[in-house]
Design an enzyme around this catalytic site. Structure first.
Site, PDB file in Angstrom:
ATOM      1  CG  HIS A 139     -24.693 -71.165  46.350  1.00  0.00           C
ATOM      2  ND1 HIS A 139     -25.799 -70.810  45.614  1.00  0.00           N
ATOM      3  CD2 HIS A 139     -24.584 -72.514  46.219  1.00  0.00           C
ATOM      4  CE1 HIS A 139     -26.321 -71.896  45.068  1.00  0.00           C
ATOM      5  NE2 HIS A 139     -25.607 -72.940  45.415  1.00  0.00           N
TER       6      HIS A 139
ATOM      7  CG  ASP B  68     -27.301 -68.146  44.369  1.00  0.00           C
ATOM      8  OD1 ASP B  68     -27.528 -68.760  45.417  1.00  0.00           O
ATOM      9  OD2 ASP B  68     -26.150 -67.931  43.952  1.00  0.00           O
ATOM     10  CG  HIS B  69     -30.529 -72.884  46.938  1.00  0.00           C
ATOM     11  ND1 HIS B  69     -29.467 -73.356  46.211  1.00  0.00           N
ATOM     12  CD2 HIS B  69     -30.348 -73.360  48.185  1.00  0.00           C
ATOM     13  CE1 HIS B  69     -28.688 -74.074  47.000  1.00  0.00           C
ATOM     14  NE2 HIS B  69     -29.198 -74.103  48.206  1.00  0.00           N
TER      15      HIS B  69
HETATM   16  C1  BG6 Z   1     -26.068 -76.571  45.368  1.00  0.00           C
HETATM   17  C2  BG6 Z   1     -24.825 -77.318  44.995  1.00  0.00           C
HETATM   18  O1  BG6 Z   1     -26.219 -75.428  44.583  1.00  0.00           O
HETATM   19  O2  BG6 Z   1     -25.988 -76.192  46.736  1.00  0.00           O
HETATM   20  C3  BG6 Z   1     -24.634 -78.532  45.886  1.00  0.00           C
HETATM   21  O3  BG6 Z   1     -24.915 -77.737  43.644  1.00  0.00           O
HETATM   22  C4  BG6 Z   1     -24.655 -78.127  47.335  1.00  0.00           C
HETATM   23  O4  BG6 Z   1     -23.421 -79.204  45.575  1.00  0.00           O
HETATM   24  C5  BG6 Z   1     -25.880 -77.283  47.637  1.00  0.00           C
HETATM   25  O5  BG6 Z   1     -24.673 -79.304  48.114  1.00  0.00           O
HETATM   26  C6  BG6 Z   1     -25.823 -76.705  49.038  1.00  0.00           C
HETATM   27  O6  BG6 Z   1     -27.042 -76.097  49.337  1.00  0.00           O
HETATM   28  P1  BG6 Z   1     -27.568 -76.012  50.842  1.00  0.00           P
HETATM   29  O7  BG6 Z   1     -28.818 -75.208  50.746  1.00  0.00           O
HETATM   30  O8  BG6 Z   1     -27.792 -77.414  51.297  1.00  0.00           O
HETATM   31  O9  BG6 Z   1     -26.475 -75.340  51.613  1.00  0.00           O
END
Ligand code: BG6
Length: 511
Positions: A259, A196-197
């Site tokens: 997230h 989960d990044h």
């Molecule tokens: C991804 C979603 O996991 O996270 C995207 O699939 C979203 O829809 C993105 O735009 C948001 O990530 P960050 O790091 O740009 O906040």
């Protein structure tokens, strides 16, 4: 302020020499995130020098083509541009194997290629398989990896095989269980790293450091002192070119199930007894298990969903409504915005609402956790109803201007006692000169080190779905034809204001 490096969450990574095999090696994620992340790690001197990266895919790229692809991705997306000498050394570790995911022979050849590379570079047989492919292909790939003898035993005391998978892990509880079962057929849970990044973001990790590395916060971090918490993950972009995926997902699946619930867990969890991965993950799981279920008629009261209509982007250009986007059904009921009120039924958080919201095409890209404290128990200042004291708010800014701010009351200079809120502000950029590493840098390094603290354990993924599924069930039982709309470029629908209360003390912040 000191510029000592931030204490990291989890063990300090000590990555092992290994070969990283990226399935989907010539795809979008590899080009935008993975290869630039590896290059940055190498520039920063933290990537093990004994490493090989093998991209695999159907395209006939060859090693040179893959290196070129990696260079283009790094030029475009990396926080550090390719530097000539360093790049030459880095790219000598990149290889490509073309083959089909379905063809057993391709895995036999892949195994040969891995062994050749390992022999040439003097690498031990430590392998990490990154499945940057659609989840519907996981089962085939995992089965073939096992059949080709590429998965070592989790108990092997010397060498390891590990697997990395990305979201979506299923689209509901049942399908998530199927994905998890598929993984479990070849890999032990200790070998599985579900990314989960958001957990790789510096500031998300910093929530734990803020809470448990300081004395002053934790005694106040509970229902006695906190009125409510707001978690906002706002995006300035629309659905872009991802309508095919997004139509099936929507904001609840795309952002909340993973997230936002993870950020909520970091904000609400009990102090773990150590930073041992299982201790941290057990305590996060306890939060998910304490979420008060939202089901049936409660869904209409506690959850707001909406879709963006036509409007203007933050730069002032006209943007189409969601249903006019390419690839979106003209009568789509996919939500691009969700707001909800969530309760955590435990001792610490009894009665404290957590308001969460996320949406596309909002006024700006910003993510934050705002903790609003209760009013002082007895009013000495600003009795005048026009100028009531403003409650303290601690805001953890996750992105893009990472830092935190604490709103406190202070006396206005002058002969009378007039009190106004002022901000104590800390910005990462001001205090730490180094740019923060990208989430994927930290996460890849942790997999090489075998540290799973920042990865999703199976039970947590399933607990999140268990909370989310009844909301979908209520939505589909309700059978909405149209969702409330909000103007693209605005902060969301009026229904979300009603959800939070829209009072002086409870209204959405405008970050
Ligand atoms: C991804 C979603 O996991 O996270 C995207 O699939 C979203 O829809 C993105 O735009 C948001 O990530 P960050 O790091 O740009 O906040």
């Amino acid at each position: 302020m000191s510029t000592e490096p931030l204490q990291s969450v989890g063990a300090d990574p000590a990555p092992s020499p290994c070969t990283l095999v990226i399935f989907g090696g010539s795809g979008d994620l590899a080009g935008r995130k993975l290869l630039p992340a590896l290059y940055n790690l190498s520039m920063d001197g933290v990537l093990p020098s004994e490493i090989a990266v093998i991209g695999t895919g159907r395209k006939e790229l060859g090693d040179e083509g893959f290196r070129q692809f990696a260079r283009e991705g790094t030029e475009k997306f990396s926080r550090q541009a390719p530097e000539r000498t360093h790049w030459a050394e880095f790219e000598s570790k990149l290889f490509y194997h073309s083959g089909s995911l379905d063809d057993p022979e391709s895995y036999v050849q892949l195994r040969r290629r891995i062994e050749e590379v390992e022999l040439e570079a003097g690498l031990p047989p430590n392998r990490i398989f990154y499945l940057s492919i659609p989840p519907s292909r996981f089962a085939t790939c995992i089965e073939q990896l096992r059949a080709a003898g590429l998965v070592s035993d989790a108990e092997d005391p010397v060498n390891f095989s590990r697997i990395i998978v990305e979201k979506p892990i299923g689209h509901d509880l049942q399908s998530a269980e199927v994905v998890n079962e598929t993984l479990a057929q070849a890999f032990d849970e200790r070998q599985i790293f579900r990314i989960d990044h958001y957990l790789g973001k510096e500031t998300v990790q910093n929530i734990l450091v803020m809470r448990f590395g300081n004395t002053i916060l934790e005694p106040l971090w509970n229902q006695k002192y906190i009125d409510h918490v707001q978690i906002t993950v706002a995006e300035a972009e629309g659905v872009g070119t991802r309508a095919g995926y997004y139509e099936e997902a929507g904001a609840l699946r795309d952002m909340v199930q993973n997230h936002i619930l993870q950020v909520l867990c970091m904000t609400a969890m009990e102090p773990p007894w150590s930073l041992d991965p299982e201790a941290v993950r057990d305590h996060k799981l306890a939060v998910l298990k304490s979420l008060r279920p939202i089901r049936g008629e409660d869904v209409g009261r506690e959850v707001v969903r909406a879709q963006y209509g036509a409007g203007f982007s933050s730069e002032g250009t006209a943007v189409p409504g969601y249903r006019q986007e390419v690839g979106v059904a003209h009568d789509s009921t996919t939500e691009t915005y969700v707001a909800m009120r969530v309760y955590i039924d435990n001792w610490r958080w009894a009665g404290v609402p957590f308001y969460i919201r996320t949406g596309k095409n909002l006024p700006k890209r910003t993510s934050e956790v705002a903790v609003q404290f209760k009013h002082v128990p007895h009013t000495l200042f600003n009795r005048d109803p026009e100028h009531l004291l403003t409650p303290n708010v601690l805001t953890l800014r996750l992105q893009p201007e990472e830092g935190f701010a604490f709103g406190i009351s202070a006396k206005l200079p002058g002969p009378k006692v007039k009190v106004r809120p002022v901000q104590m502000d800390f910005g990462y950029g001001d205090s730490f000169q180094e740019p923060s590493p990208e989430a994927y840098e930290r996460l890849l390094l942790d997999v090489m080190a075998g540290d799973s603290t920042l990865f999703m354990r199976r039970d947590a993924v399933e607990a999140s779905w268990r909370f989310i599924d009844p909301i979908f069930e209520a939505w589909s039982a309700g059978g909405a034809r149209w969702l409330p709309e909000y103007d693209a470029g605005g902060w969301g629908p009026i229904e979300a204001d009603r959800l939070i209360g829209g009072t002086r003390d409870r209204s959405w912040r405008q970050p």
